[in-house]
Design a protein around this motif. Structure first.
Motif, PDB file in Angstrom:
ATOM      1  N   HIS A  78       0.835  -1.207   0.000  1.00 38.22           N
ATOM      2  CA  HIS A  78       0.000   0.000   0.000  1.00 38.22           C
ATOM      3  C   HIS A  78       0.866   1.251   0.000  1.00 38.22           C
ATOM      4  CE1 HIS A  78      -3.307  -2.579   2.171  1.00 38.22           C
ATOM      5  NE2 HIS A  78      -2.981  -3.042   0.986  1.00 38.22           N
ATOM      6  N   ARG A  79       2.152   1.067  -0.167  1.00 34.34           N
ATOM      7  CA  ARG A  79       3.119   2.170  -0.079  1.00 34.34           C
ATOM      8  C   ARG A  79       3.758   2.436  -1.435  1.00 34.34           C
ATOM      9  NH1 ARG A  79       0.516   3.022   3.564  1.00 34.34           N
ATOM     10  NH2 ARG A  79       0.642   2.019   5.578  1.00 34.34           N
ATOM     11  N   TYR A  80       4.502   3.538  -1.513  1.00 35.51           N
ATOM     12  CA  TYR A  80       5.315   3.807  -2.709  1.00 35.51           C
ATOM     13  C   TYR A  80       6.372   2.711  -2.858  1.00 35.51           C
ATOM     14  CZ  TYR A  80       3.770   8.744  -2.287  1.00 35.51           C
ATOM     15  OH  TYR A  80       3.055   9.897  -2.208  1.00 35.51           O
ATOM     16  N   THR A  81       6.754   2.469  -4.110  1.00 39.43           N
ATOM     17  CA  THR A  81       7.953   1.649  -4.344  1.00 39.43           C
ATOM     18  C   THR A  81       9.048   2.626  -4.775  1.00 39.43           C
ATOM     19  OG1 THR A  81       7.776   1.290  -6.755  1.00 39.43           O
ATOM     20  CG2 THR A  81       6.389  -0.098  -5.338  1.00 39.43           C
ATOM     21  N   PRO A  82      10.300   2.175  -4.931  1.00 38.02           N
ATOM     22  CA  PRO A  82      11.293   3.067  -5.530  1.00 38.02           C
ATOM     23  C   PRO A  82      10.759   3.583  -6.871  1.00 38.02           C
ATOM     24  CG  PRO A  82      12.335   1.048  -4.738  1.00 38.02           C
ATOM     25  CD  PRO A  82      10.844   0.853  -4.598  1.00 38.02           C
ATOM     26  N   ALA A  83      11.083   4.835  -7.226  1.00 34.37           N
ATOM     27  CA  ALA A  83      10.534   5.430  -8.455  1.00 34.37           C
ATOM     28  C   ALA A  83      10.843   4.577  -9.679  1.00 34.37           C
ATOM     29  CB  ALA A  83      11.095   6.839  -8.639  1.00 34.37           C
ATOM     30  N   GLY A  84      11.984   3.958  -9.701  1.00 36.92           N
ATOM     31  CA  GLY A  84      12.393   3.179 -10.883  1.00 36.92           C
ATOM     32  C   GLY A  84      11.782   1.800 -10.955  1.00 36.92           C
ATOM     33  N   GLY A  85      11.079   1.386  -9.920  1.00 34.45           N
ATOM     34  CA  GLY A  85      10.438   0.072  -9.942  1.00 34.45           C
ATOM     35  C   GLY A  85      10.894  -0.819  -8.802  1.00 34.45           C
ATOM     36  N   LEU A  86      10.057  -1.825  -8.457  1.00 32.80           N
ATOM     37  CA  LEU A  86      10.411  -2.790  -7.414  1.00 32.80           C
ATOM     38  C   LEU A  86      11.670  -3.553  -7.829  1.00 32.80           C
ATOM     39  CD1 LEU A  86       7.008  -4.598  -6.693  1.00 32.80           C
ATOM     40  CD2 LEU A  86       8.362  -3.308  -5.018  1.00 32.80           C
ATOM     41  N   ALA A  92      13.087  -9.566 -12.453  1.00 30.61           N
ATOM     42  CA  ALA A  92      12.278 -10.410 -13.348  1.00 30.61           C
ATOM     43  C   ALA A  92      12.409  -9.939 -14.803  1.00 30.61           C
ATOM     44  CB  ALA A  92      10.811 -10.384 -12.913  1.00 30.61           C
ATOM     45  N   ILE A  93      12.528  -8.630 -14.995  1.00 32.47           N
ATOM     46  CA  ILE A  93      12.686  -8.097 -16.363  1.00 32.47           C
ATOM     47  C   ILE A  93      14.062  -8.496 -16.918  1.00 32.47           C
ATOM     48  CG2 ILE A  93      12.925  -5.952 -17.696  1.00 32.47           C
ATOM     49  CD1 ILE A  93      10.730  -4.766 -15.749  1.00 32.47           C
ATOM     50  N   VAL A  94      15.083  -8.422 -16.072  1.00 29.69           N
ATOM     51  CA  VAL A  94      16.425  -8.853 -16.498  1.00 29.69           C
ATOM     52  C   VAL A  94      16.381 -10.322 -16.938  1.00 29.69           C
ATOM     53  CG1 VAL A  94      18.761  -9.370 -15.647  1.00 29.69           C
ATOM     54  CG2 VAL A  94      17.690  -7.158 -15.111  1.00 29.69           C
ATOM     55  N   VAL A 112      11.037   0.787 -14.777  1.00 29.40           N
ATOM     56  CA  VAL A 112       9.647   0.315 -14.867  1.00 29.40           C
ATOM     57  C   VAL A 112       8.744   1.537 -15.032  1.00 29.40           C
ATOM     58  CG1 VAL A 112       7.800  -0.928 -13.673  1.00 29.40           C
ATOM     59  CG2 VAL A 112      10.189  -1.655 -13.381  1.00 29.40           C
ATOM     60  N   THR A 113       7.863   1.488 -16.040  1.00 32.24           N
ATOM     61  CA  THR A 113       7.046   2.659 -16.399  1.00 32.24           C
ATOM     62  C   THR A 113       5.546   2.327 -16.372  1.00 32.24           C
ATOM     63  OG1 THR A 113       7.194   2.035 -18.727  1.00 32.24           O
ATOM     64  CG2 THR A 113       8.857   3.569 -17.911  1.00 32.24           C
ATOM     65  N   ASN A 114       4.730   3.368 -16.394  1.00 32.85           N
ATOM     66  CA  ASN A 114       3.269   3.174 -16.454  1.00 32.85           C
ATOM     67  C   ASN A 114       2.863   2.777 -17.877  1.00 32.85           C
ATOM     68  OD1 ASN A 114       1.755   3.993 -13.847  1.00 32.85           O
ATOM     69  ND2 ASN A 114       3.411   5.484 -14.073  1.00 32.85           N
ATOM     70  N   GLY A 115       3.075   1.522 -18.193  1.00 28.86           N
ATOM     71  CA  GLY A 115       2.790   1.040 -19.534  1.00 28.86           C
ATOM     72  C   GLY A 115       3.917   1.384 -20.489  1.00 28.86           C
ATOM     73  N   GLY A 116       3.878   0.709 -21.641  1.00 27.08           N
ATOM     74  CA  GLY A 116       4.868   0.989 -22.676  1.00 27.08           C
ATOM     75  C   GLY A 116       4.763   2.434 -23.148  1.00 27.08           C
ATOM     76  N   LYS A 117       3.577   3.011 -23.029  1.00 26.94           N
ATOM     77  CA  LYS A 117       3.358   4.362 -23.534  1.00 26.94           C
ATOM     78  C   LYS A 117       4.231   5.374 -22.789  1.00 26.94           C
ATOM     79  CE  LYS A 117      -0.733   5.485 -25.624  1.00 26.94           C
ATOM     80  NZ  LYS A 117      -2.174   5.749 -25.679  1.00 26.94           N
ATOM     81  N   GLN A 118       4.312   5.242 -21.474  1.00 30.19           N
ATOM     82  CA  GLN A 118       5.168   6.174 -20.740  1.00 30.19           C
ATOM     83  C   GLN A 118       6.637   5.941 -21.075  1.00 30.19           C
ATOM     84  OE1 GLN A 118       5.110   6.096 -16.420  1.00 30.19           O
ATOM     85  NE2 GLN A 118       5.876   8.186 -16.324  1.00 30.19           N
ATOM     86  N   ALA A 119       6.971   4.701 -21.385  1.00 33.03           N
ATOM     87  CA  ALA A 119       8.357   4.413 -21.787  1.00 33.03           C
ATOM     88  C   ALA A 119       8.682   5.126 -23.105  1.00 33.03           C
ATOM     89  CB  ALA A 119       8.558   2.902 -21.925  1.00 33.03           C
ATOM     90  N   VAL A 120       7.693   5.185 -24.008  1.00 39.19           N
ATOM     91  CA  VAL A 120       7.891   5.899 -25.276  1.00 39.19           C
ATOM     92  C   VAL A 120       8.190   7.378 -25.004  1.00 39.19           C
ATOM     93  CG1 VAL A 120       6.770   6.675 -27.413  1.00 39.19           C
ATOM     94  CG2 VAL A 120       6.428   4.328 -26.625  1.00 39.19           C
ATOM     95  N   TYR A 121       7.359   8.001 -24.181  1.00 39.48           N
ATOM     96  CA  TYR A 121       7.545   9.425 -23.870  1.00 39.48           C
ATOM     97  C   TYR A 121       8.889   9.675 -23.221  1.00 39.48           C
ATOM     98  CZ  TYR A 121       3.132  11.405 -25.227  1.00 39.48           C
ATOM     99  OH  TYR A 121       2.090  11.870 -25.976  1.00 39.48           O
ATOM    100  N   GLN A 122       9.208   8.846 -22.239  1.00 36.23           N
ATOM    101  CA  GLN A 122      10.437   9.089 -21.482  1.00 36.23           C
ATOM    102  C   GLN A 122      11.681   8.804 -22.309  1.00 36.23           C
ATOM    103  OE1 GLN A 122       8.575   8.719 -17.026  1.00 36.23           O
ATOM    104  NE2 GLN A 122       9.914   7.081 -17.709  1.00 36.23           N
ATOM    105  N   ALA A 123      11.584   7.859 -23.219  1.00 34.13           N
ATOM    106  CA  ALA A 123      12.742   7.573 -24.071  1.00 34.13           C
ATOM    107  C   ALA A 123      13.083   8.804 -24.900  1.00 34.13           C
ATOM    108  CB  ALA A 123      12.439   6.373 -24.973  1.00 34.13           C
ATOM    109  N   SER A 291       0.151  -3.655  -9.248  1.00 34.73           N
ATOM    110  CA  SER A 291       0.377  -4.037 -10.644  1.00 34.73           C
ATOM    111  C   SER A 291       1.806  -4.552 -10.841  1.00 34.73           C
ATOM    112  CB  SER A 291       0.144  -2.842 -11.573  1.00 34.73           C
ATOM    113  OG  SER A 291      -1.224  -2.560 -11.685  1.00 34.73           O
ATOM    114  N   GLN A 292       2.749  -3.927 -10.155  1.00 32.02           N
ATOM    115  CA  GLN A 292       4.130  -4.407 -10.277  1.00 32.02           C
ATOM    116  C   GLN A 292       4.257  -5.834  -9.756  1.00 32.02           C
ATOM    117  OE1 GLN A 292       7.597  -1.784  -9.726  1.00 32.02           O
ATOM    118  NE2 GLN A 292       6.190  -0.292  -8.866  1.00 32.02           N
ATOM    119  N   ARG A 293       3.576  -6.105  -8.630  1.00 32.34           N
ATOM    120  CA  ARG A 293       3.604  -7.478  -8.076  1.00 32.34           C
ATOM    121  C   ARG A 293       3.008  -8.471  -9.066  1.00 32.34           C
ATOM    122  NH1 ARG A 293       7.169  -7.813  -3.961  1.00 32.34           N
ATOM    123  NH2 ARG A 293       7.068  -5.853  -2.817  1.00 32.34           N
ATOM    124  N   ALA A 294       1.906  -8.071  -9.722  1.00 31.88           N
ATOM    125  CA  ALA A 294       1.282  -8.939 -10.720  1.00 31.88           C
ATOM    126  C   ALA A 294       2.244  -9.175 -11.890  1.00 31.88           C
ATOM    127  CB  ALA A 294      -0.022  -8.322 -11.223  1.00 31.88           C
TER     128      ALA A 294
END
Ligand code: PMP
Length: 414
Positions: A78-86, A92-94, A112-123, A291-294
């Protein structure tokens, strides 16, 4: 307060645009607009069939949902995770990137981003300066040019038509290269065309980019949806020296039918990932913890769920291509990936259909919605006019009914 009151009380504000130039220039997402129009008609009771959706019609696999339910019950989540992802999700991504792409990366290369869409913007935000040119193979996914422009970049379209299966060549890219070219956007399997680049062509394009010091942003979100023996390969694996000037985009949305969960990621060199993480820390903080846990469970378990979807998609793909190619004036290459077909309808434009003469694919899509009650996305959303995008992420019966209605309507073209 009304708009007038605002201007009256602040006369100086009338001289300035209310919406900033930067944001005011963003076009509405055409794919979402088509979807919204179709849903509105459906809500009025019309029997509309929608081919506009960019998401699987399957539910998220049960074991992923269960993991999320369990995670939601644990106050730790129920808390924040590190900004870059759990850290667990980055690990698991590695592991997934090694398993699926044979690409060796470290957690420091992952955001880790809010969907691929945020990854597009941030890239693009992370590597594009105002005036930098970004080569954009067209037809392109409708979000790319907006993300480029928001970063101050200049999208430069490089169009490949149906006679080349919508795949750009090194020669075409070279012809578009200038001394302002900073980045190439690359997407395979492609939204909107479903085309999959063969490994040799990916290598040739990667080597060309490397030779000219051009960054590559490569979107691999449809990597597991390929057919007819086609295989997705990752550009920095084909051209390892490119890794230092390459950003890979991906996410769980398409592979695990998890569009609503909003988990994606970007993989890139440390400095770029660090910069993008700083941006994200002010923009959205972290992705939803549950969602990150899922996503950890989705990426750690095997790929049997996507194999099942693939069988259904493959069957629908073949049915759809066959039916579309039976329509005089329509030419539909057989796509080998994603869940879209992209027929050329240029042979239908300029002809009379039910008293109307559509001359653009946008007009034709409007006619198809009005007369056949079928929603399709016009090519204008992805580049030049003359094409339609149809998603086959819908049930077999609806698919046959919807394409049948298009067949009947366009069969009347004179
Ligand atoms: N890339 C491509 C090519 C896509 O088609 C999409 C979804 N339409 C995305 C990225 C982003 O997906 P999401 O934000 O849902 O993860």
């Amino acid at each position: 307060m009304t708009e007038n009151e605002t201007s009256d009380s602040h006369p100086a504000s009338t001289a300035r645009p209310r919406v900033s130039g930067r944001i005011g220039a963003i076009a509405e997402s055409a794919t979402l607009a088509v979807d919204a129009k179709a849903k509105a008609l459906k809500a009025q009771g019309r029997p509309v069939i929608g081919f506009g959706a960019g998401e699987p019609d399957f539910p998220t696999p049960g074991y992923i949902v269960e993991a999320a339910v369990e995670a939601a019950r644990n106050p730790v989540n129920h808390r924040y995770t590190p900004a870059g992802g759990l850290p667990e999700l980055k690990a698991a991504i590695v592991a997934k990137t090694r398993r699926d792409s044979d690409y060796e990366v470290a957690p420091e290369h992952v955001l880790v981003t809010n969907g691929g869409k945020q990854a597009v913007y941030q890239a693009f935000a992370a590597i594009v300066d105002p005036g930098d040119e970004v080569l954009l193979p067209a037809p392109y996914w409708t979000t790319y040019p907006e993300a480029v422009k928001l970063a101050g970049g200049v999208p430069v379209e490089v169009f490949a038509d149906e006679t080349q299966d919508y795949l750009v060549t090194v020669e075409q890219l070279e012809a578009a290269r200038t001394d302002r070219t900073k980045v190439l956007l690359f997407c395979s399997p492609s939204n909107p065309t479903g085309s999959v680049y063969p490994p040799e062509q990916i290598r040739a394009i990667g080597e060309w980019a490397l030779a000219h010091g051009i960054w590559v942003v490569t979107d691999e979100i449809y990597e597991h949806l390929t057919y007819d023996g086609a295989r997705s390969v990752s550009m920095p694996v084909e051209v390892p020296a490119l890794a230092d000037t390459c950003i890979v985009l991906n996410g769980v949305a398409k592979t695990y039918a998890m569009t609503g969960w909003r988990v994606g990621w970007m993989i890139g060199p440390r400095d770029v990932i660090k910069a993008a993480t700083n941006l994200q820390s002010h923009l959205t903080s972290n992705v939803c913890n549950v969602s990150q846990r899922a996503a950890v469970v989705a990426l750690t378990e095997d790929l049997s769920a996507v194999q099942e979807m693939r069988v259904a998609f493959d069957r629908r793909r073949r049915a759809m291509v066959g039916m579309l190619n039976d329509i005089p004036g329509v030419q539909c290459p057989t796509p080998q990936g994603a869940f879209y077909v992209y027929p050329s309808v240029r042979g239908v434009l300029g002809k009379q259909i039910r008293g109307r003469v559509p001359t653009t694919s946008a007009e034709l899509a409007g006619l198809i919605l009005d007369e056949a009650e079928v929603a399709v996305v016009p090519g204008e959303a992805f580049g030049p006019s003359g094409y339609l995008r149809l998603s086959y992420a819908l049930g077999d019966e609806d698919l046959a009914e919807g394409v049948g209605r298009i067949q009947k309507l366009l069969g009347e073209a004179r």
